[in-house]
Design a protein around this motif. Structure first.
Motif, PDB file in Angstrom:
ATOM      1  N   LYS A  90       0.839  -1.197   0.000  1.00  0.00           N
ATOM      2  CA  LYS A  90       0.000   0.000   0.000  1.00  0.00           C
ATOM      3  C   LYS A  90       0.878   1.252   0.000  1.00  0.00           C
ATOM      4  N   TRP A  91       0.559   2.173  -0.889  1.00  0.00           N
ATOM      5  CA  TRP A  91       1.298   3.420  -0.972  1.00  0.00           C
ATOM      6  C   TRP A  91       0.807   4.403   0.077  1.00  0.00           C
ATOM      7  N   LYS A  92       1.752   5.066   0.707  1.00  0.00           N
ATOM      8  CA  LYS A  92       1.466   6.102   1.696  1.00  0.00           C
ATOM      9  C   LYS A  92       2.128   7.386   1.208  1.00  0.00           C
ATOM     10  N   GLU A  93       1.476   8.501   1.489  1.00  0.00           N
ATOM     11  CA  GLU A  93       2.027   9.785   1.087  1.00  0.00           C
ATOM     12  C   GLU A  93       1.850  10.791   2.215  1.00  0.00           C
ATOM     13  N   SER A  94       2.893  11.575   2.450  1.00  0.00           N
ATOM     14  CA  SER A  94       2.847  12.653   3.432  1.00  0.00           C
ATOM     15  C   SER A  94       3.270  13.937   2.755  1.00  0.00           C
ATOM     16  N   ILE A  95       2.480  14.969   2.948  1.00  0.00           N
ATOM     17  CA  ILE A  95       2.782  16.269   2.355  1.00  0.00           C
ATOM     18  C   ILE A  95       3.095  17.244   3.484  1.00  0.00           C
ATOM     19  N   GLY A  96       4.212  17.920   3.330  1.00  0.00           N
ATOM     20  CA  GLY A  96       4.626  18.872   4.349  1.00  0.00           C
ATOM     21  C   GLY A  96       5.261  20.084   3.728  1.00  0.00           C
ATOM     22  N   LYS A  97       5.873  20.885   4.587  1.00  0.00           N
ATOM     23  CA  LYS A  97       6.583  22.057   4.090  1.00  0.00           C
ATOM     24  C   LYS A  97       7.860  22.227   4.893  1.00  0.00           C
ATOM     25  N   ALA A  98       8.798  22.868   4.253  1.00  0.00           N
ATOM     26  CA  ALA A  98      10.087  23.131   4.903  1.00  0.00           C
ATOM     27  C   ALA A  98      10.415  24.603   4.747  1.00  0.00           C
ATOM     28  N   LYS A  99      11.159  25.097   5.723  1.00  0.00           N
ATOM     29  CA  LYS A  99      11.646  26.468   5.629  1.00  0.00           C
ATOM     30  C   LYS A  99      13.135  26.463   5.921  1.00  0.00           C
ATOM     31  N   ILE A 100      13.855  27.270   5.185  1.00  0.00           N
ATOM     32  CA  ILE A 100      15.297  27.379   5.362  1.00  0.00           C
ATOM     33  C   ILE A 100      15.550  28.202   6.620  1.00  0.00           C
ATOM     34  N   VAL A 101      16.380  27.661   7.512  1.00  0.00           N
ATOM     35  CA  VAL A 101      16.663  28.375   8.761  1.00  0.00           C
ATOM     36  C   VAL A 101      18.106  28.874   8.837  1.00  0.00           C
ATOM     37  N   ASP A 102      18.917  28.524   7.854  1.00  0.00           N
ATOM     38  CA  ASP A 102      20.295  29.019   7.794  1.00  0.00           C
ATOM     39  C   ASP A 102      20.517  29.574   6.390  1.00  0.00           C
ATOM     40  N   ALA A 103      20.196  30.846   6.206  1.00  0.00           N
ATOM     41  CA  ALA A 103      20.287  31.468   4.888  1.00  0.00           C
ATOM     42  C   ALA A 103      21.724  31.570   4.376  1.00  0.00           C
ATOM     43  N   ALA A 104      22.703  31.486   5.262  1.00  0.00           N
ATOM     44  CA  ALA A 104      24.106  31.573   4.840  1.00  0.00           C
ATOM     45  C   ALA A 104      24.523  30.354   4.022  1.00  0.00           C
ATOM     46  N   THR A 105      23.959  29.175   4.349  1.00  0.00           N
ATOM     47  CA  THR A 105      24.349  27.946   3.649  1.00  0.00           C
ATOM     48  C   THR A 105      23.190  27.276   2.919  1.00  0.00           C
ATOM     49  N   ASN A 106      21.964  27.567   3.308  1.00  0.00           N
ATOM     50  CA  ASN A 106      20.748  26.887   2.817  1.00  0.00           C
ATOM     51  C   ASN A 106      20.771  25.395   3.135  1.00  0.00           C
ATOM     52  N   LYS A 108      20.457  24.008   6.280  1.00  0.00           N
ATOM     53  CA  LYS A 108      19.659  23.647   7.451  1.00  0.00           C
ATOM     54  C   LYS A 108      18.234  24.131   7.247  1.00  0.00           C
ATOM     55  N   LEU A 109      17.325  23.174   7.345  1.00  0.00           N
ATOM     56  CA  LEU A 109      15.915  23.483   7.186  1.00  0.00           C
ATOM     57  C   LEU A 109      15.139  22.932   8.364  1.00  0.00           C
ATOM     58  N   LYS A 110      13.931  23.408   8.504  1.00  0.00           N
ATOM     59  CA  LYS A 110      12.960  22.860   9.449  1.00  0.00           C
ATOM     60  C   LYS A 110      11.819  22.336   8.593  1.00  0.00           C
ATOM     61  N   VAL A 111      11.389  21.103   8.860  1.00  0.00           N
ATOM     62  CA  VAL A 111      10.346  20.457   8.071  1.00  0.00           C
ATOM     63  C   VAL A 111       9.173  20.121   8.969  1.00  0.00           C
ATOM     64  N   SER A 112       7.970  20.330   8.446  1.00  0.00           N
ATOM     65  CA  SER A 112       6.766  20.019   9.209  1.00  0.00           C
ATOM     66  C   SER A 112       5.784  19.213   8.370  1.00  0.00           C
ATOM     67  N   PHE A 113       5.277  18.159   8.974  1.00  0.00           N
ATOM     68  CA  PHE A 113       4.187  17.384   8.391  1.00  0.00           C
ATOM     69  C   PHE A 113       2.956  17.462   9.295  1.00  0.00           C
ATOM     70  N   PHE A 114       3.121  18.094  10.453  1.00  0.00           N
ATOM     71  CA  PHE A 114       2.067  18.150  11.459  1.00  0.00           C
ATOM     72  C   PHE A 114       1.896  19.569  11.984  1.00  0.00           C
ATOM     73  N   GLY A 115       1.296  20.428  11.184  1.00  0.00           N
ATOM     74  CA  GLY A 115       0.969  21.772  11.647  1.00  0.00           C
ATOM     75  C   GLY A 115       2.166  22.552  12.140  1.00  0.00           C
ATOM     76  N   PRO A 116       2.112  23.002  13.390  1.00  0.00           N
ATOM     77  CA  PRO A 116       3.164  23.890  13.878  1.00  0.00           C
ATOM     78  C   PRO A 116       4.420  23.169  14.377  1.00  0.00           C
ATOM     79  N   PHE A 117       4.483  21.848  14.256  1.00  0.00           N
ATOM     80  CA  PHE A 117       5.614  21.084  14.787  1.00  0.00           C
ATOM     81  C   PHE A 117       6.643  20.846  13.682  1.00  0.00           C
ATOM     82  N   TYR A 118       7.857  21.351  13.903  1.00  0.00           N
ATOM     83  CA  TYR A 118       8.917  21.247  12.904  1.00  0.00           C
ATOM     84  C   TYR A 118      10.072  20.416  13.427  1.00  0.00           C
ATOM     85  N   GLY A 119      10.705  19.679  12.520  1.00  0.00           N
ATOM     86  CA  GLY A 119      11.899  18.914  12.841  1.00  0.00           C
ATOM     87  C   GLY A 119      13.062  19.397  11.988  1.00  0.00           C
TER      88      GLY A 119
END
Length: 179
Positions: A90-106, A108-119
């Motif tokens: 069975k195929w599973k899919e998760s859609i999330g978003k990421a934001k760059i948190v270290d603009a000097a190097t690009n 390091k990002l923070k990724v979220s698949f669950f609302g306000p919780f980022y990893g």
């Protein structure tokens, strides 16, 4: 009355966030000294489809094969993330978003698949032509080896494994992803 309700809500939220931060992450630590990213990341070149070749097994990906990650840059500078994989046919899919948190190097990002919780999502190393990438995060419990080709050569995979080792990761914890 409103001030006390707001104070209670704020205290409750603070308590919840503190409790979440105190929860022990599952899985062994495969690197007790995660290095900083080795190179700058050209965000435009990093976009597109990646095929997972190896990973440290995590509960959200347990027993998955055929795993891909598709990244696309949004107009607001965030990155749309679509992860797909197959478990027991069975195929599973998760859609999330990421934001760059270290603009000097690009790198390091923070990724979220669950609302306000980022990893954390750190591009620890990558090929100059963006044909492979090694991704981790500060706890050393998560690691992904990604390639552009679903079935890269054994020589390339061996080279990447050597790089994983040189970054301080325990290769015995790697799980090969089947494609």
């Amino acid at each position: 009355m409103r001030k006390s309700t707001l104070a209670i809500a704020l205290a409750g939220t603070t308590l919840l966030i503190g409790a979440c931060a105190a929860i022990r992450r599952h899985g062994p630590v495969g690197n007790h000294a995660v290095p900083q990213p080795a190179k700058l990341v050209d965000v435009q070149r990093y976009m597109g489809r990646w095929y997972e070749q190896y990973r440290y097994e995590a509960s959200f990906e347990k027993e998955m094969d055929g795993v891909t990650a598709e990244y696309s840059l949004e107009h607001d500078g965030t990155v749309r993330v679509v992860n797909r994989g197959q478990r027991r046919g069975k195929w599973k899919e998760s859609i999330g978003k990421a934001k760059i948190v270290d603009a000097a190097t690009n790198a390091k990002l923070k990724v979220s698949f669950f609302g306000p919780f980022y990893g954390n999502y750190w591009v620890l190393d990558h090929d100059d032509d963006y044909q492979w990438s090694i991704v981790g995060e500060p706890s050393g419990r998560y690691l992904w080896v990604l390639t552009r080709d679903p079935r890269p050569s054994a020589e390339l995979l061996s080279d990447i494994e050597g790089r994983v080792k040189s970054l301080g990761y325990d290769r015995s914890l790697l799980r090969r992803t089947q494609h």
